[in-house]
Design an enzyme around this catalytic site. Structure first.
Site, PDB file in Angstrom:
ATOM      1  N   SER A 126       1.135   1.549 -22.056  1.00 41.13           N
ATOM      2  CA  SER A 126       1.091   2.049 -20.677  1.00 41.13           C
ATOM      3  C   SER A 126       1.580   3.488 -20.609  1.00 41.13           C
ATOM      4  O   SER A 126       2.454   3.906 -21.386  1.00 41.13           O
ATOM      5  CB  SER A 126       2.007   1.164 -19.830  1.00 41.13           C
ATOM      6  OG  SER A 126       2.272   1.764 -18.584  1.00 41.13           O
ATOM      7  N   TYR A 151      10.724  -3.669 -18.719  1.00 46.02           N
ATOM      8  CA  TYR A 151       9.266  -3.751 -18.919  1.00 46.02           C
ATOM      9  C   TYR A 151       8.775  -2.524 -19.697  1.00 46.02           C
ATOM     10  O   TYR A 151       8.088  -2.640 -20.717  1.00 46.02           O
ATOM     11  CB  TYR A 151       8.541  -3.846 -17.571  1.00 46.02           C
ATOM     12  CG  TYR A 151       7.093  -3.444 -17.646  1.00 46.02           C
ATOM     13  CD1 TYR A 151       6.135  -4.305 -18.154  1.00 46.02           C
ATOM     14  CD2 TYR A 151       6.679  -2.168 -17.226  1.00 46.02           C
ATOM     15  CE1 TYR A 151       4.810  -3.920 -18.259  1.00 46.02           C
ATOM     16  CE2 TYR A 151       5.359  -1.777 -17.323  1.00 46.02           C
ATOM     17  CZ  TYR A 151       4.422  -2.647 -17.841  1.00 46.02           C
ATOM     18  OH  TYR A 151       3.120  -2.250 -17.949  1.00 46.02           O
ATOM     19  N   LYS A 155       7.181  -1.917 -23.733  1.00 42.97           N
ATOM     20  CA  LYS A 155       5.966  -1.187 -24.147  1.00 42.97           C
ATOM     21  C   LYS A 155       6.309  -0.201 -25.267  1.00 42.97           C
ATOM     22  O   LYS A 155       5.598  -0.102 -26.264  1.00 42.97           O
ATOM     23  CB  LYS A 155       5.346  -0.445 -22.950  1.00 42.97           C
ATOM     24  CG  LYS A 155       4.743  -1.367 -21.898  1.00 42.97           C
ATOM     25  CD  LYS A 155       3.536  -2.121 -22.425  1.00 42.97           C
ATOM     26  CE  LYS A 155       2.970  -3.119 -21.439  1.00 42.97           C
ATOM     27  NZ  LYS A 155       2.067  -4.104 -22.037  1.00 42.97           N
TER      28      LYS A 155
HETATM   29  C1  UD1 Z   1       3.404   0.662 -11.931  1.00 42.18           C
HETATM   30  C2  UD1 Z   1       4.585   0.587 -12.835  1.00 42.18           C
HETATM   31  C3  UD1 Z   1       4.107   0.849 -14.242  1.00 42.18           C
HETATM   32  C4  UD1 Z   1       3.043  -0.161 -14.620  1.00 42.18           C
HETATM   33  C5  UD1 Z   1       1.901  -0.095 -13.622  1.00 42.18           C
HETATM   34  C6  UD1 Z   1       0.935  -1.223 -13.892  1.00 42.18           C
HETATM   35  C7  UD1 Z   1       6.567   1.257 -11.537  1.00 42.18           C
HETATM   36  C8  UD1 Z   1       7.606   2.305 -11.320  1.00 42.18           C
HETATM   37  N1  UD1 Z   1       5.613   1.529 -12.445  1.00 42.18           N
HETATM   38  O1  UD1 Z   1       2.897   2.009 -11.939  1.00 42.18           O
HETATM   39  O2  UD1 Z   1       5.198   0.752 -15.116  1.00 42.18           O
HETATM   40  O3  UD1 Z   1       2.558   0.106 -15.909  1.00 42.18           O
HETATM   41  O4  UD1 Z   1       2.396  -0.252 -12.290  1.00 42.18           O
HETATM   42  O5  UD1 Z   1      -0.170  -1.112 -13.055  1.00 42.18           O
HETATM   43  O6  UD1 Z   1       6.577   0.229 -10.915  1.00 42.18           O
HETATM   44  N2  UD1 Z   1       2.606   2.788  -3.617  1.00 42.18           N
HETATM   45  C9  UD1 Z   1       2.774   2.851  -2.253  1.00 42.18           C
HETATM   46  N3  UD1 Z   1       2.821   1.671  -1.564  1.00 42.18           N
HETATM   47  C10 UD1 Z   1       2.697   0.451  -2.164  1.00 42.18           C
HETATM   48  C11 UD1 Z   1       2.539   0.406  -3.571  1.00 42.18           C
HETATM   49  C12 UD1 Z   1       2.514   1.590  -4.266  1.00 42.18           C
HETATM   50  O7  UD1 Z   1       2.879   3.923  -1.667  1.00 42.18           O
HETATM   51  O8  UD1 Z   1       2.771  -0.584  -1.471  1.00 42.18           O
HETATM   52  C13 UD1 Z   1       2.524   4.053  -4.381  1.00 42.18           C
HETATM   53  C14 UD1 Z   1       3.620   4.224  -5.412  1.00 42.18           C
HETATM   54  O9  UD1 Z   1       4.717   4.879  -4.857  1.00 42.18           O
HETATM   55  C15 UD1 Z   1       2.898   5.065  -6.471  1.00 42.18           C
HETATM   56  C16 UD1 Z   1       1.434   4.675  -6.343  1.00 42.18           C
HETATM   57  O10 UD1 Z   1       1.312   4.039  -5.084  1.00 42.18           O
HETATM   58  O11 UD1 Z   1       3.005   6.412  -6.140  1.00 42.18           O
HETATM   59  C17 UD1 Z   1       0.986   3.715  -7.420  1.00 42.18           C
HETATM   60  O12 UD1 Z   1       1.887   2.619  -7.454  1.00 42.18           O
HETATM   61  P1  UD1 Z   1       1.623   1.344  -8.376  1.00 42.18           P
HETATM   62  O13 UD1 Z   1       0.268   0.817  -8.139  1.00 42.18           O
HETATM   63  O14 UD1 Z   1       2.776   0.407  -8.175  1.00 42.18           O
HETATM   64  O15 UD1 Z   1       1.629   1.933  -9.848  1.00 42.18           O
HETATM   65  P2  UD1 Z   1       2.754   2.806 -10.607  1.00 42.18           P
HETATM   66  O16 UD1 Z   1       4.038   2.785  -9.888  1.00 42.18           O
HETATM   67  O17 UD1 Z   1       2.168   4.119 -10.920  1.00 42.18           O
END
Ligand code: UD1
Length: 339
Positions: A126, A151, A155
């Protein structure tokens, strides 16, 4: 002769899409899964897409004897290891569970590969291994930062275990694919992401909000130092991502690797902010999403996206689908499972 690929965690979101692409590329696939975080939906969808039943073994890779038996029962040319726990927050609360599951299962795969005369091993890594970085986009040479969750640490540790294992045992070759943010679903809407409970990831939360399962999407932070204040990520279409696995497996099986352990970023090279993603989702699907800005989520990095040049040039793979196409597929999938 047809080559056989074992897909651990093959009934899950990524594993099911990879199974379809491998089969379409002419590989025989054996799926093994313990169904700890999924049901039969994706397996059934895979069989429907392919028009045939694939071998499915219900087993846990933490069971060394069961893992070894798989390698006795099938002549496995390559294994793709997806079977792992993946909830970042839960890993902080349950570190022992995460280390035990994610490390034991991978060690058992490697042990079986070693004792059965060697194997090509693809590890599902990842972009989380890069952590927060100022230099963007990230290449495979970008330094890994200390992991911020168990987690993420599993990785990094599994990458290192694979690197050390291929060094000691030349009959084992390894590739780690570092995924950016996999999203979307198969265009057939027969397989896709099935989050358990409240989704942590952005796109499942968006589609569940759009269908009315969730009231409102929280956008975590709009005060980041980015063009629109929301975080930027590299969202990679799940079918494009699956195809990268076919390229990597073929490279290993055909003996085309330059080194016995290789790493590739799997991303588009295109940063997309949370707000841009939400806007694109609304536009392509012709609907309005209920969302609000809330404080930052602890542990989120400001921005990360891939430099996919190495995968483009060495694997001959390139992300093809636009974010709009991917978001349309994600929405079609949400509607399909709501029925
Ligand atoms: C997350 C994990 C990462 C993992 C990946 C798997 C964290 C910090 N990282 O990545 O380790 O490999 O998922 O897919 O958890 N967001 C919102 N509202 C929401 C959900 C997300 O604003 O309800 C934003 C988050 O702040 C982020 C973006 O959307 O900026 C993507 O979030 P997400 O899909 O959870 O992925 P990552 O955090 O990048």
């Amino acid at each position: 002769m047809k080559k056989t690929v074992l897909v651990s965690g093959g009934a899950g979101f990524i594993g099911s899409h990879v199974t379809v692409e491998l089969t379409n590329a002419g590989y025989d696939v054996v799926i093994a899964d313990n169904f700890s975080n999924c049901d039969m939906t994706n397996y059934k969808g895979v069989c429907q897409i392919l028009g045939k039943e694939l071998p499915l073994i219900k087993m846990d890779f933490c069971d060394a004897a069961a893992t070894d038996k798989l390698f006795t029962d099938y002549k496995i040319d390559a294994v793709i290891h997806f079977a792992a726990f993946k909830a970042v927050g839960e890993s902080v609360a349950e570190p022992i569970k995460y280390y035990k599951n994610n490390l034991d299962s991978f060690l058992n795969v490697l042990e079986a590969a070693r004792t059965h005369g060697g194997c090509n091993v693809l590890f599902s890594s990842s972009a989380t291994v890069y952590g927060e970085t100022d230099v963007l986009p990230v290449t495979e040479q970008s330094p890994r930062q200390p992991a911020t969750s168990p987690y993420g640490n599993t990785k990094q540790m599994c990458e290192d275990i694979l690197r050390d294992t291929v060094k000691a045992f030349p009959q084992i070759k390894g590739i780690a694919l570092r995924y950016f943010n996999p999203i979307g679903a198969h265009p057939s809407a027969l397989i896709g992401e099935l989050p358990n409970g409240v989704p942590n990831n952005l796109v499942p939360f968006i589609t569940q909000t759009a269908i009315g399962k969730r009231e409102c999407l929280s956008i975590f932070g709009n005060d980041y130092p980015t063009p629109d204040g929301t975080c930027q990520r590299d969202y990679i279409d799940i079918v494009d991502l699956a195809k990268a696995h076919v390229c990597a497996v073929t490279r290993m099986i055909d003996g085309k690797m330059d080194e016995s352990y290789e790493i590739f970023n799997v991303g588009t090279g295109r940063p997309v902010s949370v707000l841009e993603l939400v806007n694109a989702f609304e536009k392509v699907n012709g609907l309005k999403l209920n969302y609000k800005f809330t404080p930052r989520r602890p542990g989120d990095v400001t921005a990360i996206w891939a430099d996919p040049t190495r995968a483009n040039e060495v694997l001959g793979w390139k992300a093809e689908r636009t974010v709009e196409e991917t978001l349309a597929a994600a929405w079609a999938w949400e509607k399909a499972i709501a029925k």
